[in-house]
Design a protein around this motif. Structure first.
Motif, PDB file in Angstrom:
ATOM      1  N   PRO A 182       0.831  -1.209   0.000  1.00 58.13           N
ATOM      2  CA  PRO A 182       0.000   0.000   0.000  1.00 58.13           C
ATOM      3  C   PRO A 182       0.863   1.255   0.000  1.00 58.13           C
ATOM      4  N   PRO A 183       0.409   2.313  -0.655  1.00 56.40           N
ATOM      5  CA  PRO A 183       1.237   3.522  -0.774  1.00 56.40           C
ATOM      6  C   PRO A 183       1.532   4.205   0.551  1.00 56.40           C
ATOM      7  N   GLU A 184       0.687   3.965   1.564  1.00 54.85           N
ATOM      8  CA  GLU A 184       0.905   4.638   2.858  1.00 54.85           C
ATOM      9  C   GLU A 184       1.892   3.896   3.754  1.00 54.85           C
ATOM     10  N   ARG A 185       2.463   2.800   3.265  1.00 57.79           N
ATOM     11  CA  ARG A 185       3.374   2.009   4.086  1.00 57.79           C
ATOM     12  C   ARG A 185       4.594   2.840   4.496  1.00 57.79           C
ATOM     13  N   LEU A 186       5.238   2.412   5.549  1.00 49.89           N
ATOM     14  CA  LEU A 186       6.501   2.958   6.066  1.00 49.89           C
ATOM     15  C   LEU A 186       6.340   4.300   6.765  1.00 49.89           C
ATOM     16  N   ALA A 187       5.130   4.852   6.786  1.00 51.90           N
ATOM     17  CA  ALA A 187       4.951   6.167   7.409  1.00 51.90           C
ATOM     18  C   ALA A 187       5.273   6.133   8.894  1.00 51.90           C
ATOM     19  N   ILE A 284       3.703  -4.330  23.645  1.00 49.24           N
ATOM     20  CA  ILE A 284       4.156  -3.050  23.085  1.00 49.24           C
ATOM     21  C   ILE A 284       4.472  -2.059  24.202  1.00 49.24           C
ATOM     22  N   ARG A 285       3.562  -1.943  25.156  1.00 46.81           N
ATOM     23  CA  ARG A 285       3.742  -0.930  26.205  1.00 46.81           C
ATOM     24  C   ARG A 285       4.857  -1.300  27.176  1.00 46.81           C
ATOM     25  N   GLN A 286       5.007  -2.599  27.449  1.00 51.21           N
ATOM     26  CA  GLN A 286       6.118  -3.013  28.307  1.00 51.21           C
ATOM     27  C   GLN A 286       7.460  -2.730  27.640  1.00 51.21           C
ATOM     28  N   SER A 292      12.930   2.125  22.971  1.00 50.72           N
ATOM     29  CA  SER A 292      12.028   2.804  22.034  1.00 50.72           C
ATOM     30  C   SER A 292      12.245   2.345  20.591  1.00 50.72           C
ATOM     31  N   PRO A 293      12.107   1.062  20.323  1.00 46.96           N
ATOM     32  CA  PRO A 293      12.197   0.641  18.924  1.00 46.96           C
ATOM     33  C   PRO A 293      10.945   1.042  18.151  1.00 46.96           C
ATOM     34  N   GLU A 294      11.077   1.186  16.853  1.00 47.97           N
ATOM     35  CA  GLU A 294       9.877   1.253  16.030  1.00 47.97           C
ATOM     36  C   GLU A 294       9.296  -0.155  15.954  1.00 47.97           C
ATOM     37  N   GLU A 346      -1.520   2.705  18.662  1.00 52.18           N
ATOM     38  CA  GLU A 346      -0.209   2.706  19.309  1.00 52.18           C
ATOM     39  C   GLU A 346       0.890   3.279  18.416  1.00 52.18           C
ATOM     40  N   GLY A 347       0.536   3.737  17.243  1.00 58.37           N
ATOM     41  CA  GLY A 347       1.530   4.330  16.356  1.00 58.37           C
ATOM     42  C   GLY A 347       2.505   3.317  15.788  1.00 58.37           C
TER      43      GLY A 347
END
Length: 398
Positions: A182-187, A284-286, A292-294, A346-347
């Motif tokens: 999809p074009p929105e990937r990697l954002a 994710i939250r732990q 702070s990895p992506e 969660e971004g």
């Protein structure tokens, strides 16, 4: 004495062949005329199953043949060559051991096709982050009805360009993958993409089960690296068979399975999360509480429900079979929606690799078994389908 000299001479011939291709052998063996040498067989397996050495080859209809251990370097690739035949599908694996000689949970398993004649096979594996030694395994998929014979096997170090060429060769033998990212990937992976464009080395932790392990074994990272000159992705398969985030979220297990590796990118996936989006949120939250990895969330490719092309017929079957199929597909659909909503909340980056896989299978024109080494897990061909999907997702946006 003559038999021993025969074994040594043939082994040296194999070493010379590897050297001619520009790589130093880390492990080599050849015709087993003098017996299995340092190879061993285990376990005994089903009734009537046995392993033996005869006619200059190792054969088994159940117990696995295990090579001597040989040294490996973490995150480095190796090329495996072996000559084999089988009355049914065969299995091969590279298994890994840490500096204390303890086995690691993450391995590299694949398969080879049945053949009446001895055929030469070539494959690739990557040594695990904590691996210091490795061992090859061979055995049939179906015991005791099928027998495989191994004439020779060897391992040499492989450069990453060679790994990419091998993956390309496997892919050329497949129907092409027509899935487009999809074009929105990697954002939501700006730091990852910036580092790749800058030619840096990143560490990627893939958290999950055996399906995630298989995906990591596909060499997808090497294919992605070609789009970003100088960049390198070191992949840590942090996995446990049949295990999802319900397990990883408990008892501070994220420390052992994620945080201690200090990843730049964390990928969470697999078929063992029990459709439990909240367990993934907890992981994710732990993780984010300490590092702070992506983060990339993936849906579940392959799996326990067999060929997706059979699902419509199974859905309308009367009784329990149809009910279970309908329930499963509803759970899968709800989970994919929930996982994407979680990624948004969660971004996190999101990749619906499950839909991409199923769409490919629906149009490929090949039997489902063509891509699998057993009813659930991919072989080298299935690995390259997954690798191509990941490569396209991570390729630079236009």
């Amino acid at each position: 004495m003559q038999e021993h000299l025969t074994f040594v001479v043939v082994a040296l011939m194999l070493v010379s062949a590897f050297a001619a291709r520009g790589a130093e052998p880390v492990f080599a063996s050849a015709a087993f005329d003098a017996g299995p040498g340092d190879w061993t067989s285990a376990p005994a397996g089903a009734k009537g199953a046995k392993a033996e050495c005869s006619g200059g080859a190792l054969s088994t209809n159940g117990p696995r043949w295990q090579s001597p251990t040989f040294p490996v370097q973490p995150f480095e690739f190796y090329r495996v060559t072996f000559r084999a035949q089988g009355t049914g599908p065969g299995m091969w694996a590279a298994v890994f051991f840490d500096r204390e000689g303890q086995p690691l949970a993450s391995d590299h398993y694949s398969g080879f096709d049945a053949s009446g004649d001895e055929l030469d096979h070539e494959a690739i594996f990557c040594a695990r982050a904590e691996a210091r030694t490795a061992q090859l395994w061979f055995h049939p998929l179906n015991s005791p009805q099928d027998t495989v014979r191994i004439r020779s096997a060897g391992v040499v170090a492989a450069e990453r360009q060679e790994v990419a060429r091998w993956a390309d060769a496997v892919y050329r033998g497949l129907p092409p993958v027509d899935w487009q990212a999809p074009p929105e990937r990697l954002a939501r992976l700006p730091r990852t993409i910036e580092a790749l464009k800058a030619g840096k080395t990143l560490r990627v932790v893939m958290l999950g089960d055996s399906i995630v392990n298989d995906t990591g074994n596909s060499a997808w990272n090497v294919l992605v690296e070609r789009h970003y000159p100088g960049a390198r992705l070191d992949v840590v398969a942090s996995v446990r068979g049949g295990t999802g985030c319900q397990y990883y979220q408990a008892e501070n297990r994220v420390e052992e399975y994620v945080i201690r590796y200090r990843p730049d990118l964390l990928i969470v996936g697999g078929i063992s999360n029990g459709f439990d989006v909240e367990a993934i949120r907890s992981v994710i939250r732990q993780v984010r509480a300490k590092i702070s990895p992506e983060i990339l969330l993936m849906t579940d490719p392959v799996g326990t429900q067999g060929d997706p092309r059979a699902w419509p017929e199974r859905m309308v079957q009367p009784g329990k079979a149809g009910l279970e199929t309908r329930r499963y597909l509803k759970n899968v659909g709800d989970y994919r929606v929930g996982l994407q909503q979680l990624a948004d909340a969660e971004g996190c980056e999101f990749l619906d690799i499950g839909t991409a896989w199923q769409s490919y299978i629906a149009r490929c024109g090949k039997p489902y078994e063509f891509f699998l080494r057993d009813p659930v897990h991919c072989n080298h061909r299935g690995h390259q389908v997954l690798a191509k999907i990941l490569e396209r997702h991570f390729s630079p946006r236009e």
